[in-house]
Design a protein around this motif. Sequence first.
Motif, PDB file in Angstrom:
ATOM      1  N   PRO A 252     -12.205   6.686 -13.339  1.00 27.62           N
ATOM      2  CA  PRO A 252     -12.483   8.064 -14.017  1.00 27.62           C
ATOM      3  C   PRO A 252     -11.560   9.053 -12.663  1.00 27.62           C
ATOM      4  O   PRO A 252     -12.019   8.786 -11.653  1.00 27.62           O
ATOM      5  N   GLU A 253      -9.872   9.292 -13.071  1.00 25.32           N
ATOM      6  CA  GLU A 253      -9.358  10.394 -11.572  1.00 25.32           C
ATOM      7  C   GLU A 253      -9.827  11.473 -11.437  1.00 25.32           C
ATOM      8  O   GLU A 253      -9.626  11.847 -10.833  1.00 25.32           O
ATOM      9  N   SER A 254     -10.317  11.974 -12.894  1.00 24.57           N
ATOM     10  CA  SER A 254     -11.160  13.755 -12.559  1.00 24.57           C
ATOM     11  C   SER A 254     -12.014  13.917 -13.632  1.00 24.57           C
ATOM     12  O   SER A 254     -12.857  13.339 -14.082  1.00 24.57           O
ATOM     13  N   ALA A 255     -12.530  14.966 -13.435  1.00 28.11           N
ATOM     14  CA  ALA A 255     -13.864  15.316 -14.188  1.00 28.11           C
ATOM     15  C   ALA A 255     -13.459  15.903 -16.123  1.00 28.11           C
ATOM     16  O   ALA A 255     -14.557  15.101 -16.563  1.00 28.11           O
ATOM     17  N   THR A 256     -12.366  15.900 -16.042  1.00 25.91           N
ATOM     18  CA  THR A 256     -11.947  15.690 -17.687  1.00 25.91           C
ATOM     19  C   THR A 256     -11.544  14.609 -17.559  1.00 25.91           C
ATOM     20  O   THR A 256     -12.368  13.853 -19.061  1.00 25.91           O
ATOM     21  N   GLU A 257     -11.378  13.641 -17.257  1.00 31.83           N
ATOM     22  CA  GLU A 257     -11.061  12.015 -17.665  1.00 31.83           C
ATOM     23  C   GLU A 257     -12.706  11.395 -17.745  1.00 31.83           C
ATOM     24  O   GLU A 257     -13.237  10.749 -18.346  1.00 31.83           O
TER      25      GLU A 257
ATOM     26  N   ALA B 156     -15.549  13.040 -18.273  1.00 29.13           N
ATOM     27  CA  ALA B 156     -15.732  13.639 -19.569  1.00 29.13           C
ATOM     28  C   ALA B 156     -15.212  12.752 -21.096  1.00 29.13           C
ATOM     29  O   ALA B 156     -16.555  12.961 -22.021  1.00 29.13           O
ATOM     30  N   ASP B 157     -14.027  12.789 -21.256  1.00 30.91           N
ATOM     31  CA  ASP B 157     -13.564  12.406 -22.000  1.00 30.91           C
ATOM     32  C   ASP B 157     -14.613  11.139 -22.358  1.00 30.91           C
ATOM     33  O   ASP B 157     -14.286  10.180 -23.459  1.00 30.91           O
ATOM     34  N   ARG B 158     -14.453  10.285 -21.372  1.00 33.79           N
ATOM     35  CA  ARG B 158     -14.814   8.678 -21.715  1.00 33.79           C
ATOM     36  C   ARG B 158     -15.788   8.435 -22.121  1.00 33.79           C
ATOM     37  O   ARG B 158     -16.979   7.546 -22.862  1.00 33.79           O
TER      38      ARG B 158
ATOM     39  N   LEU C  89     -22.334  15.678 -23.983  1.00 33.67           N
ATOM     40  CA  LEU C  89     -22.299  16.066 -23.262  1.00 33.67           C
ATOM     41  C   LEU C  89     -22.976  17.596 -22.878  1.00 33.67           C
ATOM     42  O   LEU C  89     -22.040  18.123 -24.187  1.00 33.67           O
ATOM     43  N   GLU C  90     -23.945  18.145 -22.775  1.00 35.11           N
ATOM     44  CA  GLU C  90     -24.875  19.440 -22.880  1.00 35.11           C
ATOM     45  C   GLU C  90     -24.086  20.577 -21.927  1.00 35.11           C
ATOM     46  O   GLU C  90     -24.295  21.820 -22.051  1.00 35.11           O
TER      47      GLU C  90
ATOM     48  N   ALA D 256     -19.933  -0.818 -17.186  1.00 34.64           N
ATOM     49  CA  ALA D 256     -18.885  -1.695 -16.682  1.00 34.64           C
ATOM     50  C   ALA D 256     -17.463  -0.971 -16.617  1.00 34.64           C
ATOM     51  O   ALA D 256     -16.422  -1.095 -16.063  1.00 34.64           O
ATOM     52  N   ASP D 257     -17.446  -0.504 -18.351  1.00 37.26           N
ATOM     53  CA  ASP D 257     -15.920   0.758 -18.064  1.00 37.26           C
ATOM     54  C   ASP D 257     -15.812   1.111 -17.064  1.00 37.26           C
ATOM     55  O   ASP D 257     -14.314   1.230 -16.698  1.00 37.26           O
ATOM     56  N   LEU D 258     -16.752   2.533 -15.906  1.00 33.98           N
ATOM     57  CA  LEU D 258     -16.311   3.038 -15.530  1.00 33.98           C
ATOM     58  C   LEU D 258     -16.346   2.721 -14.284  1.00 33.98           C
ATOM     59  O   LEU D 258     -15.432   3.283 -13.307  1.00 33.98           O
TER      60      LEU D 258
END
Length: 174
Positions: free
Chosen positions: A22-27, A29-31, A39-40, A15-17
């Motif tokens: 998210p607009e980027s792979a970094t975002e 990953a952070d979320r 995250l492995e 639901a959050d996502l």
Amino acid sequence: MMLNPYGEDAVNLAADLANRRPESATELADRCRAAGLVLERRVTPEDLGRARAALDAWEGIVDAHGEQERADLLNRMLAEAAAYPRLTSHLGTGWHLHYRDAEQPLGSVLFTLFAVGTALHLTGRGMHRLRRCEVTECHTAFADTSRTGRQRYCSHRCANRDAVRRHRARAARI
């Protein structure tokens, strides 16, 4: 009665996502890390694309008309994510079940997590416990994790907004 938090955590992350993509792979990953996912592997743009596909499929389940359609859509998602459950204790987090193959990239992990978590949530708490906020101008998806199973709004803010609107409508009629 014991409720499985695997389902609750998964649907809340979905639901959050879904509500704020998210607009980027970094975002992404952070979320995911902020939600408690370990995250492995490095998160890639391909993971972001797969996560978006998972979110599209998940939102179809949220917006399904009736239990049978919801079950059919979720079964399709589960079939695509199918892997046998396995015990794991990665990175010292303690033994737990994973419903996915080992060494999958994050996008595939999220697809499986959303499918299995949503299935656990709906079968454990009720097929009606996934919806959109009832405030007309709010389209936020949420998982009803309330004790009673009667949650109608995504937040206290929307519940209050709707209560004020109903109060003003009643006052205007008097």
